[in-house]
Design a protein around this motif. Structure first.
Motif, PDB file in Angstrom:
ATOM      1  N   SER A 179      78.808  95.724  54.592  1.00  0.00           N
ATOM      2  CA  SER A 179      77.789  96.721  54.925  1.00  0.00           C
ATOM      3  C   SER A 179      76.931  97.109  53.727  1.00  0.00           C
ATOM      4  N   ASN A 180      77.434  96.871  52.514  1.00  0.00           N
ATOM      5  CA  ASN A 180      76.755  97.378  51.320  1.00  0.00           C
ATOM      6  C   ASN A 180      76.513  96.340  50.240  1.00  0.00           C
ATOM      7  N   PHE A 181      76.581  95.038  50.593  1.00  0.00           N
ATOM      8  CA  PHE A 181      76.482  94.018  49.552  1.00  0.00           C
ATOM      9  C   PHE A 181      75.110  93.965  48.897  1.00  0.00           C
ATOM     10  N   MET A 182      74.079  94.526  49.556  1.00  0.00           N
ATOM     11  CA  MET A 182      72.744  94.528  48.961  1.00  0.00           C
ATOM     12  C   MET A 182      72.632  95.531  47.820  1.00  0.00           C
ATOM     13  N   HIS A 183      73.566  96.485  47.766  1.00  0.00           N
ATOM     14  CA  HIS A 183      73.630  97.423  46.646  1.00  0.00           C
ATOM     15  C   HIS A 183      74.592  96.852  45.600  1.00  0.00           C
ATOM     16  N   LYS A 184      74.369  97.180  44.368  1.00  0.00           N
ATOM     17  CA  LYS A 184      75.187  96.619  43.296  1.00  0.00           C
ATOM     18  C   LYS A 184      76.654  96.994  43.484  1.00  0.00           C
ATOM     19  N   GLN A 185      77.511  95.983  43.478  1.00  0.00           N
ATOM     20  CA  GLN A 185      78.945  96.192  43.642  1.00  0.00           C
ATOM     21  C   GLN A 185      79.677  95.591  42.447  1.00  0.00           C
ATOM     22  N   SER A 186      80.772  96.207  42.076  1.00  0.00           N
ATOM     23  CA  SER A 186      81.592  95.670  40.988  1.00  0.00           C
ATOM     24  C   SER A 186      83.060  95.859  41.336  1.00  0.00           C
ATOM     25  N   LEU A 187      83.894  95.019  40.766  1.00  0.00           N
ATOM     26  CA  LEU A 187      85.325  95.108  41.018  1.00  0.00           C
ATOM     27  C   LEU A 187      85.871  96.466  40.589  1.00  0.00           C
ATOM     28  N   GLN A 188      85.431  96.953  39.430  1.00  0.00           N
ATOM     29  CA  GLN A 188      85.914  98.239  38.929  1.00  0.00           C
ATOM     30  C   GLN A 188      85.509  99.383  39.851  1.00  0.00           C
ATOM     31  N   ALA A 189      84.258  99.341  40.322  1.00  0.00           N
ATOM     32  CA  ALA A 189      83.771 100.407  41.194  1.00  0.00           C
ATOM     33  C   ALA A 189      84.517 100.420  42.525  1.00  0.00           C
ATOM     34  N   ILE A 190      84.773  99.229  43.073  1.00  0.00           N
ATOM     35  CA  ILE A 190      85.505  99.147  44.331  1.00  0.00           C
ATOM     36  C   ILE A 190      86.942  99.641  44.138  1.00  0.00           C
ATOM     37  N   ALA A 191      87.557  99.258  43.031  1.00  0.00           N
ATOM     38  CA  ALA A 191      88.920  99.703  42.744  1.00  0.00           C
ATOM     39  C   ALA A 191      88.984 101.227  42.668  1.00  0.00           C
TER      40      ALA A 191
END
Length: 206
Positions: A145-157
């Motif tokens: 749903s949000n892959f167009m916004h910047k994603q990072s492993l640390q942020a998701i964690a």
């Protein structure tokens, strides 16, 4: 998602169905059933259309392996072979329909109408998980749903209050890929879809 190892047949499948008129979007397609298996597990499309006879992996085997991995997509077979044993096996695997090539316009319209009705009915019901891991399912739903916004492993964690290493293990165990590869694949599939629109520029897709 569309799978057929014959390029012309795959092109006919992409162009022959009135997808947009019935609120469908082709999120991916390939002539390689092994690549399809990986991409379908990553993308979790609502519907998968596949041929039967393919060199590396048959369509029925592809469906079975995806189901064994926990995939809950709806499956439609489009085959040149009018064989009862194939159709029966698809029914046993709870497939949606078995179409014989060539598929005419009336069949396309009728099939998509029934598919849309089924998916609309499922919308109000609890969808089955994409994998057997509740943590990974939540992460996948968020990324899709949000892959167009910047994603990072640390942020998701941090967002899901779990460790980065645990997330990496989930992606490796259940999807046989990495977090970054999965995210890159979502972006590439989205860009490929944009480029199929003649009004979309390469700059917009990038």
């Amino acid at each position: 998602y569309l799978v057929d190892d014959e390029p012309l047949a795959l092109s006919n499948l992409e162009k022959g169905f009135p997808w947009q008129e019935h609120a469908f979007e082709v999120v991916g397609s390939t002539t390689d059933p092994l690549a399809a298996q990986r991409e379908i597990q990553a993308l979790v499309p609502d519907v998968v259309f596949t041929d039967i006879h393919m060199a590396q992996l048959s369509g029925l085997s592809l469906i079975q392996q995806l189901k064994d991995a926990g995939c809950e997509s709806t499956f439609v077979v489009v085959s040149a072979y009018d064989r009862f044993d194939y159709a029966r096996r698809l029914i046993q695997m709870e497939g949606f329909d078995y179409l014989i090539k060539p598929v005419d316009a009336r069949q396309c319209e009728e099939l998509l109408t029934r598919l849309k009705a089924r998916l609309d009915k499922q919308t109000g019901q609890k969808r089955r998980p994409a994998t057997t891991s509740a943590d990974l399912n939540h992460i996948l739903a968020h990324l899709q749903s949000n892959f167009m916004h910047k994603q990072s492993l640390q942020a998701i964690a941090q967002q899901f209050n779990i460790s980065p290493n645990y997330i990496c293990r989930l992606f490796s165990k259940h999807l046989n890929t990495t977090f970054s590869s999965y995210l890159s694949h979502l972006l590439m599939v989205h860009a490929a879809g944009l480029l199929k629109n003649p009004e979309t520029s390469v700059k917009e897709a990038a």
